[in-house]
Design an enzyme around this catalytic site. Structure first.
Site, PDB file in Angstrom:
ATOM      1  CE  LYS A 105      -3.829  24.718  -2.592  1.00 25.73           C
ATOM      2  NZ  LYS A 105      -2.979  24.262  -1.476  1.00 25.73           N
TER       3      LYS A 105
ATOM      4  CG  ASP B  27      -6.609  23.051   2.377  1.00 23.69           C
ATOM      5  OD1 ASP B  27      -7.206  21.956   2.552  1.00 23.69           O
ATOM      6  OD2 ASP B  27      -5.364  23.157   2.344  1.00 23.69           O
TER       7      ASP B  27
ATOM      8  CE  LYS C  17      -5.130  23.288   5.754  1.00 25.57           C
ATOM      9  NZ  LYS C  17      -3.700  22.973   5.744  1.00 25.57           N
TER      10      LYS C  17
ATOM     11  CG  ASP D 141      -5.251  26.515  -0.094  1.00 22.69           C
ATOM     12  OD1 ASP D 141      -4.106  26.954  -0.271  1.00 22.69           O
ATOM     13  OD2 ASP D 141      -5.500  25.299   0.053  1.00 22.69           O
TER      14      ASP D 141
ATOM     15  CG  ASP E 226      -4.068  19.693   4.825  1.00 19.66           C
ATOM     16  OD1 ASP E 226      -4.690  20.456   4.052  1.00 19.66           O
ATOM     17  OD2 ASP E 226      -3.503  20.075   5.869  1.00 19.66           O
TER      18      ASP E 226
ATOM     19  CD  GLU F   9      -5.392  21.183  -0.531  1.00 19.38           C
ATOM     20  OE1 GLU F   9      -4.849  20.556   0.395  1.00 19.38           O
ATOM     21  OE2 GLU F   9      -5.209  22.395  -0.703  1.00 19.38           O
TER      22      GLU F   9
ATOM     23  NE  ARG G 297       1.520  18.369  -2.272  1.00 17.47           N
ATOM     24  CZ  ARG G 297       2.454  18.303  -1.338  1.00 17.47           C
ATOM     25  NH1 ARG G 297       3.369  17.352  -1.379  1.00 17.47           N
ATOM     26  NH2 ARG G 297       2.515  19.195  -0.361  1.00 17.47           N
TER      27      ARG G 297
END
Ligand code: BES
Ligand code: ZN
Ligand code: ZN
Length: 525
Positions: free
Chosen positions: A272, A277, A284, A295, A354, A356, A358
């Protein structure tokens, strides 16, 4: 930023010696049960008659991390560090040795010693070195201000200038090229930590891709980098959706290692790679956004592992793949309700921007699936739910093959990367049902780590064995723990990825058992 291919932290030099050497500081490691029998401790007690009394008085019991020091003479310091119980499980014993090595060396470093010999670490040479190389790591890049080196900074100043420069590892065992292997491995892991620790204003999709490309060039890996236009052309709707909100467009990175001989196996590592993020339009809260430079940890581990692979040259074909995106809210950002199409043609309803990671990972899986690999392992700081489930220091292992998942799980634990299986559950599947698309990108409040994994499984071709590691907890530390004595990125996963390739090369994992299981699974519904 200056593009780096090595960790900024310099590892100490290591010399292996069968016999003790004369240096100002020695670190003796000892199991709880061996305090009285250790030849090294016996030797001290011959020199200092009150030694055992003093040791007992200090409260030293040989527990993991227990530390005791004594001056044998004005220029000879001895420190003793506990390994804990001898009959501990194998993986935990190794973990305790890593921690003992790190704690002991850090203590001696802080007392101003730059050369230390390690005694009593026979049979645990690898763990001693890992504890040293990873435990002494620090990320000081933004704390060292030119011309002010001597000045105290708020967090210790002078103290932190101290360094262990040389370690003598005393062992009678023939350990071959262990030192150079562990050096390559830990340097790469520390390199991953350096990149993770770089903030979002330094590492963005562009610079992360540049680092991957520089590593590939320096170490001789294949490398192809796709820009935004090419990403769109390939139909990577997930990468486009996540990347489109940022002023810095996404990059898709593919690194590869192909051996000269026919490969014994073919595998893809996917990481990833969200360089920051913010959550996107599903923004968030302020507190959760801090640390979200972490992230990209999965991709950093993949780059670092590929760097090791290039040096150890296994007879296994290895691909490193990641989609670098910055998840930002803006007028061009994806919206909740958007329906996107992934590279493999399936559609996803985006309920929460959020979730994101995946979305980018399933495009990476589609890409990797076309490379002719038999196995895929992905590393992702995917869900807060995984931290709730397993705590901060253990990764969640999921996948479409229980055999492969347990193989990775046992491998990782032996290497000091704590992980445990989270089971997929058909009954949770309805949480991901969408009224408008093939699937939606989030479930409800329960089992979030598992539903994230189950979401991804829908995009993995059946003939590929796939393991997903949710490293949201252990990839980044907000507290010092064990032999990780620096907060921030840990480089979690590098050792497991590299060792996996080595095991595949040795044929230590075969998927035939798994195929049987798969049939059973379908028979059982
Ligand atoms: N990057 C986060 C997951 C994360 C959280 C990593 C905390 C490390 C520490 C991920 O993209 C995310 O935001 N996940 C959401 C999923 C939710 C919207 C279903 C989460 O965990 O809250
Ligand atoms: Zn997120
Ligand atoms: Zn994320």
């Amino acid at each position: 930023m200056k593009i780096i291919t090595e960790s900024l932290f310099q590892l100490p030099e290591v010399q292996v010696s069968e016999k003790k050497v004369k240096v100002p500081a020695s670190l003796i490691g000892v199991f709880r049960e061996d305090i009285k029998d250790s030849p090294h401790i016996k030797e001290i007690s011959r020199k200092i008659h009150t030694f055992y009394e003093r040791l007992e008085k200090s409260g030293f019991k040989g527990k993991e991390g227990d530390f005791f020091e004594i001056d044998i003479s004005p220029d000879e310091k001895i420190a003793i560090v506990g390994f804990g119980k001898k009959d501990e499980q194998d993986w935990l014993r190794k973990e305790n040795v890593r921690r003992a090595s790190a704690i002991g060396l850090l203590n001696l470093r802080n007392r101003g010693f730059d050369t230390v010999q390690l005694l009593g670490f026979e049979d645990y040479e690898r763990e001693a070195l890992e504890g040293a190389f990873l435990g002494l790591y620090e990320f000081r890049k933004y704390r060292e201000i030119k011309g002010q080196e001597k000045q105290e900074d708020q967090s210790g100043g002078e103290e932190e200038k101290k360094k262990i420069k040389k370690i003598y590892l005393i062992t009678e065992r023939k350990i071959g090229n262990l030192v150079s292997y562990v050096k390559i491995l830990c340097e790469a892991q520390n390199f991953a930590r350096d990149i993770v620790n770089e903030p979002g204003n330094v590492i963005n999709p562009q610079t992360l891709a540049e680092i991957a490309s520089a590593v590939a060039e320096k170490y001789g890996l294949g490398c192809e980098i796709f820009d935004f236009e090419q990403i769109k052309k390939m139909g990577m709707g997930g990468v486009v959706a996540v990347g489109q909100g940022s002023a810095i467009p996404p990059k898709f990175v593919h690194l590869w290692w192909k051996p000269d001989k026919k490969p014994k196996d073919r595998i893809a590592y996917i990481g990833k790679a969200i360089t920051f993020d913010s959550g996107g339009l599903s923004l968030k809260p302020q507190q959760s956004m801090v640390t979200m430079k972490l992230d990209k940890s999965g991709a950093c581990a993949v780059i670092a592992a590929m760097k090791v692979i290039a040096q150890i040259k296994p007879e296994v074909e290895v691909h490193g793949v990641f989609a670098a995106c910055e998840n930002m809210p803006s007028g061009t950002a994806q919206r909740p309700d958007d329906i996107i199409k992934i590279m493999d043609g399936k559609t996803v309803e985006v309920v929460n921007t959020d979730a994101e990671g995946r979305l980018t990972l399933i495009d990476a899986i589609a890409f990797a699936s076309r490379l002719g690999v038999s196995k895929i392992i992905d590393l992702a700081t995917l869900t807060g739910a995984c931290i709730v489930a397993l705590g901060e220091y253990t990764a969640g292992v999921m996948g479409n093959s229980e055999d492969f998942a347990w193989f990775i799980c046992n491998l990782g634990r032996q290497l000091g990367e704590k992980m445990w299986i989270l089971p997929f559950d058909k009954d949770l599947d309805e949480k991901l049902k969408s009224d408008f698309a093939f699937v939606k990108n989030v479930g409800d409040g329960y089992g979030g780590a598992v539903t994230a994994g189950m979401f991804m499984e829908k995009f993995v071709p059946e003939n590929i064995e796939w393991v997903h590691l949710d490293i949201a907890g252990p990839a980044f530390l907000t507290k010092k723990i064990g032999y990780f004595q620096a907060k921030g990125g840990t480089g979690f996963g590098v050792r497991t990825l590299v060792e996996l390739a080595r095991r595949l090369e040795k044929g230590e994992y075969s998927s035939s058992k798994n195929k049987k299981n798969k049939n059973q699974k379908s028979k059982n519904g």
